[in-house]
Design a protein around this motif. Sequence first.
Motif, PDB file in Angstrom:
ATOM      1  N   ILE A  42      42.903 -58.031  45.020  1.00 24.99           N
ATOM      2  CA  ILE A  42      42.126 -58.598  43.915  1.00 24.99           C
ATOM      3  C   ILE A  42      41.650 -57.481  42.999  1.00 24.99           C
ATOM      4  O   ILE A  42      41.707 -57.599  41.771  1.00 24.99           O
ATOM      5  CB  ILE A  42      40.908 -59.402  44.449  1.00 24.99           C
ATOM      6  N   TYR A  43      41.193 -56.386  43.609  1.00 25.98           N
ATOM      7  CA  TYR A  43      40.708 -55.259  42.809  1.00 25.98           C
ATOM      8  C   TYR A  43      41.793 -54.749  41.864  1.00 25.98           C
ATOM      9  O   TYR A  43      41.553 -54.547  40.681  1.00 25.98           O
ATOM     10  CB  TYR A  43      40.232 -54.146  43.745  1.00 25.98           C
TER      11      TYR A  43
ATOM     12  N   ILE B  33      43.626 -64.564  38.878  1.00 25.44           N
ATOM     13  CA  ILE B  33      42.407 -64.246  39.636  1.00 25.44           C
ATOM     14  C   ILE B  33      41.439 -65.416  39.579  1.00 25.44           C
ATOM     15  O   ILE B  33      40.766 -65.722  40.566  1.00 25.44           O
ATOM     16  CB  ILE B  33      41.720 -62.970  39.095  1.00 25.44           C
ATOM     17  N   ASN B  34      41.368 -66.087  38.402  1.00 25.48           N
ATOM     18  CA  ASN B  34      40.528 -67.281  38.317  1.00 25.48           C
ATOM     19  C   ASN B  34      40.888 -68.272  39.411  1.00 25.48           C
ATOM     20  O   ASN B  34      40.021 -68.799  40.110  1.00 25.48           O
ATOM     21  CB  ASN B  34      40.717 -67.964  36.954  1.00 25.48           C
TER      22      ASN B  34
ATOM     23  N   PRO C   9      44.342 -62.225  34.370  1.00 24.27           N
ATOM     24  CA  PRO C   9      43.072 -62.906  34.643  1.00 24.27           C
ATOM     25  C   PRO C   9      43.223 -64.345  35.167  1.00 24.27           C
ATOM     26  O   PRO C   9      42.526 -64.700  36.118  1.00 24.27           O
ATOM     27  CB  PRO C   9      42.355 -62.875  33.294  1.00 24.27           C
TER      28      PRO C   9
ATOM     29  N   LEU D  33      34.056 -51.531  37.262  1.00 31.68           N
ATOM     30  CA  LEU D  33      34.746 -52.667  36.646  1.00 31.68           C
ATOM     31  C   LEU D  33      34.140 -53.103  35.325  1.00 31.68           C
ATOM     32  O   LEU D  33      34.867 -53.517  34.425  1.00 31.68           O
ATOM     33  CB  LEU D  33      34.786 -53.859  37.616  1.00 31.68           C
TER      34      LEU D  33
ATOM     35  N   LYS E 170      33.098 -60.507  34.169  1.00 27.11           N
ATOM     36  CA  LYS E 170      34.092 -59.914  33.258  1.00 27.11           C
ATOM     37  C   LYS E 170      34.683 -60.993  32.364  1.00 27.11           C
ATOM     38  O   LYS E 170      34.953 -60.753  31.192  1.00 27.11           O
ATOM     39  CB  LYS E 170      35.205 -59.233  34.076  1.00 27.11           C
TER      40      LYS E 170
ATOM     41  N   PHE F  31      34.032 -60.231  38.837  1.00 27.99           N
ATOM     42  CA  PHE F  31      35.099 -60.664  37.945  1.00 27.99           C
ATOM     43  C   PHE F  31      34.628 -61.815  37.045  1.00 27.99           C
ATOM     44  O   PHE F  31      34.972 -61.870  35.869  1.00 27.99           O
ATOM     45  CB  PHE F  31      36.340 -61.081  38.736  1.00 27.99           C
TER      46      PHE F  31
ATOM     47  N   HIS G 214      33.939 -61.119  28.455  1.00 26.40           N
ATOM     48  CA  HIS G 214      35.215 -60.712  27.863  1.00 26.40           C
ATOM     49  C   HIS G 214      35.162 -60.790  26.328  1.00 26.40           C
ATOM     50  O   HIS G 214      34.546 -61.694  25.782  1.00 26.40           O
ATOM     51  CB  HIS G 214      36.319 -61.635  28.392  1.00 26.40           C
TER      52      HIS G 214
ATOM     53  N   ILE H 106      42.284 -57.207  39.124  1.00 20.85           N
ATOM     54  CA  ILE H 106      41.246 -57.151  38.101  1.00 20.85           C
ATOM     55  C   ILE H 106      41.517 -55.965  37.173  1.00 20.85           C
ATOM     56  O   ILE H 106      41.395 -56.066  35.952  1.00 20.85           O
ATOM     57  CB  ILE H 106      39.845 -57.020  38.729  1.00 20.85           C
ATOM     58  N   LYS H 107      41.950 -54.846  37.772  1.00 19.56           N
ATOM     59  CA  LYS H 107      42.188 -53.642  36.977  1.00 19.56           C
ATOM     60  C   LYS H 107      43.429 -53.777  36.097  1.00 19.56           C
ATOM     61  O   LYS H 107      43.427 -53.370  34.949  1.00 19.56           O
ATOM     62  CB  LYS H 107      42.347 -52.419  37.903  1.00 19.56           C
TER      63      LYS H 107
ATOM     64  N   SER I 280      40.051 -66.952  42.846  1.00 22.17           N
ATOM     65  CA  SER I 280      38.612 -66.956  43.058  1.00 22.17           C
ATOM     66  C   SER I 280      38.110 -68.365  43.352  1.00 22.17           C
ATOM     67  O   SER I 280      37.246 -68.574  44.201  1.00 22.17           O
ATOM     68  CB  SER I 280      37.893 -66.423  41.817  1.00 22.17           C
TER      69      SER I 280
END
Lengths: 291, 416, 256
Positions: C218-219, C230-231, C227, A232, A126, A123, A130, C222-223, C234
Amino acid sequence: MAETRGLLERRHEPWITLPSFLWLVVLFTIPAAIVFAIAFKPSDPFGGIGAGWTLHTLRSLGDPNYPAILWRTVWLSVATTALCLVLATPTAYFMARVAQRWRPLLVLAIIVPFWTSFLVRIFAWKVVLHPEGPLKHALAALHLVPQDGSLLYHSGAVLLVLVYTELPFAILPLFAAAEKFDFRLLEAARDLGAGPFRSFWTVFLPGIRRGLITATLVTLIPALGSYVVPDLVGGPTSEMLGNKIAQRTFSDRNLPHASALSALLALAVLVPSVLAIAMSRRGEGGRGAKP
Amino acid sequence: MPLTSAIGPQHHRSFEQGERVPAVSDFIQFENVSRQYGAVRAVDNVSLGIAKGEFFSLLGPSGCGKTTLLRMLAGFERPDSGRVLLDGVDITELPPERRKVNTIFQNYALFPHLSVRQNIGFGPTVAKRPRREVDEEVDKMLALIQMKDHADKRVDQISGGQKQRVAIARALINKPAVLLLDEPLAALDLKLRQRMLIELDMVHDQVGITFVFVTHDQGEAMSLADRVAVMNHGRIEQLGRPVEIYEAPQTSFVAAFIGDSNFFEGVVAEVTDVEHVLLRIDGFDDLRAFNDKGLHEGDRVFLSVRPEKIRISRDQPLGGPDHNTTRAVVDDVIYLGTHTRFWLRAGEYRIAVEQQHNRFVLDEQPIRWKDEVWLQWHVDDGFMLERYAESDEALMAIPPQRVGESNGALEDGGRG
Amino acid sequence: MKRSATPFAITVAVLAFFYLPIVVLVVNSFNASRFGGEWSGFTLQWYRKLLESPDIWHALGNTLTIAVFATIGSTVLGTTAAFALDRYRSRLQDAHYLLVYAPLVIPEILLGISLLLFFVALKVELSYVTIVLAHVTFCVSYVAMVVLGRLQDFDWSLVEAAQDLGASPWVTARDVVLPLLAPGIAAGALLAFTLSVDDFVITFFTAGPGTTTLPLRIYSMIKHGSPPLINALSTLLLALTTTTVWLSQRLLKEAR
């Protein structure tokens, strides 16, 4: 080996072996056999497995789509492995030669990404790659990429992120091997007239041969089976075998087809493994490096 | 104390005298024990008796079976056949924790997760002795080994010599009937080894229990043991007091493993009297030797003469029927401080001679390379071997004739 | 001898490569901008939102429960396997070693699909139980390898010493073997725990509909998700990882 009396005698062997042995036979060997068996089964319309046996599934692997995907899977994996080795070997060399007090810190610096959540690391790229991200802005400002171009969703991005996720796995075995290497051998090589590059190539690399084999295996095999990275950061033009297996399993619900593809992947993995075993056997013969 | 003990009855014809089945009175008895690892006979039908209170040493090169024999006594190994008896009781099937025998391990095997005090107290604690009693006993032991100040240290914080003392205390606190020592000095440096050698001797005198000591170092075995069994290929080559082993080696292995020796091959020319024979050896005038083996005319013999028994001189020494005298040419001279070693050539033989410097050497006219000299030794100093194997000569520290022709013993790092 | 500067330069580049994306991620978790292209001020709103998402906490709870069972199962099986592999040499152990080693060199996706097909063939309904079974299976090998490494350094004369001093096999195991191997077993268990917590691929294949774990969550974020959330998540996970690594290093140091 001397046999200790009382604790773990010969007669105790089955009792201590069977728990893990049976577990792995039931949940590893039998499922692996089932994959190969189901490849010969027809699918049923409800996403299950049909009755009887057929070669239909295997024949469908001849579909012109698959050789392209197989080829892409192989070249992306080989390129990932090669890049990892090129980066990891000098790093391992440096880590093994650096002053003792810096070494634990460096090892920690390598281990932290190694232990960081796999999805988080993907991620993070990503975010970096981006279209509205910092790297894209910087590169576009330098006119290195077109303003409307994308850093994501192609094979280049997949390769970059594969190297990123596999690199720690390549460094650690190489470092373990380099740490055991006797660096006086390099001095001897220099003393005998070899240049720095030549002594690195003819003395150091053969000296860490086992580490190189391990590093190759632990990067190549997961790369061959990678699914999440191309899923991904890759696009439709950078699908790998893993994506197809998941697609057949979840989207199309064609389990025999997924099995056939898995069997193909298993064979692709078997080839480098057998090669590696053969190579490390030969290494045990005690033959020195050819000058 | 019995001086003659035994090897199995069927080995060598010439051994039949002086061999015996262990006596019932022996404190420790090995009865025809054998142990095989794959194709290797680690211990080959050994019978041996050890008396109570004796300091007994098993001596031999690595792989000779000495450690296996010790481990059978400790209970870590089962013999494939034969019995082990302690004080008349068969202990062959008894597990180690139920034997009144304790071991000092080669690396001491101190428990790294326990303190010095806990290590020493381990035996009484697992025997479920009352806590206070254990503490008292441990304190006594700590006083004995003079380590009261280190009682609460971890074992990786103490020195090698201290580790050995802790290992001894940890064993002795259980009041064993026999103390087994498996190369306990091997891990120490030379100076410390010499000091611990004396300490071990003192401990033996103090506690008066039986010690069985395994070593590959002839010096350790010679200086400590009441009796020594020299082992090779799973068998006992010779058994006896240190002085017997050194002065009267029965085989070329024993002669070469313990010190160096010169070997001569020949035949008996004549039995001159009850005690002596005349030998015919190529390249020498008739040599005489002490005949303790009852040899007859025509018998093939191997004569062994220790280098320090041979005197070397420029001028012809006085002869006489008690001495063998011969000429030789000096090949090599090595000055070693306390003595000088000469290598000489006489006929086909290369002879080693050692001369002590009991006078001020610089005043003498030295013997040099290529000098022709006289050698002489007393006829009683030559020993007829019962067995000879050419390979045994590799055990000695003979220098190579040319670069690259070195022998095995030197490459192994030599022997103590 | 003058040393080449190339290895040093490459090492620095590699470390930069490792940490650059992580730094971007951590910084962005405090960025008020939704897309992170530019800095629009410091904020903790993403963390607040994260705390207010019950589904994430639910997923975390599932993940930890699965990890605890998987760790217990794999530590027991992995430790016994290591003892067997270390102490015995036989045909059985050759096969045993192959069985323990193979899951380490097989792509996760193959383990995942084979277990899925196995459960389908047996008509076992996919659930948390199947996830735990799958996790134990791949963690056993890792635990076994870590403990085996420890056992190879283990001084078996300590066991003989204990027996020599009168300890029964049971007392020897309890008072000598286990205390000395505890750090190694703990390191193996910790590895199993983190592998289980982090696993996505195998879980993805063996999870039933409606089952969720943190990596699965999380997957899908992400999809499809946001964002910045998730930041923040993470960053929290990174902090957790670093602490765990630090702890495990201390454990290993103590073992020496």
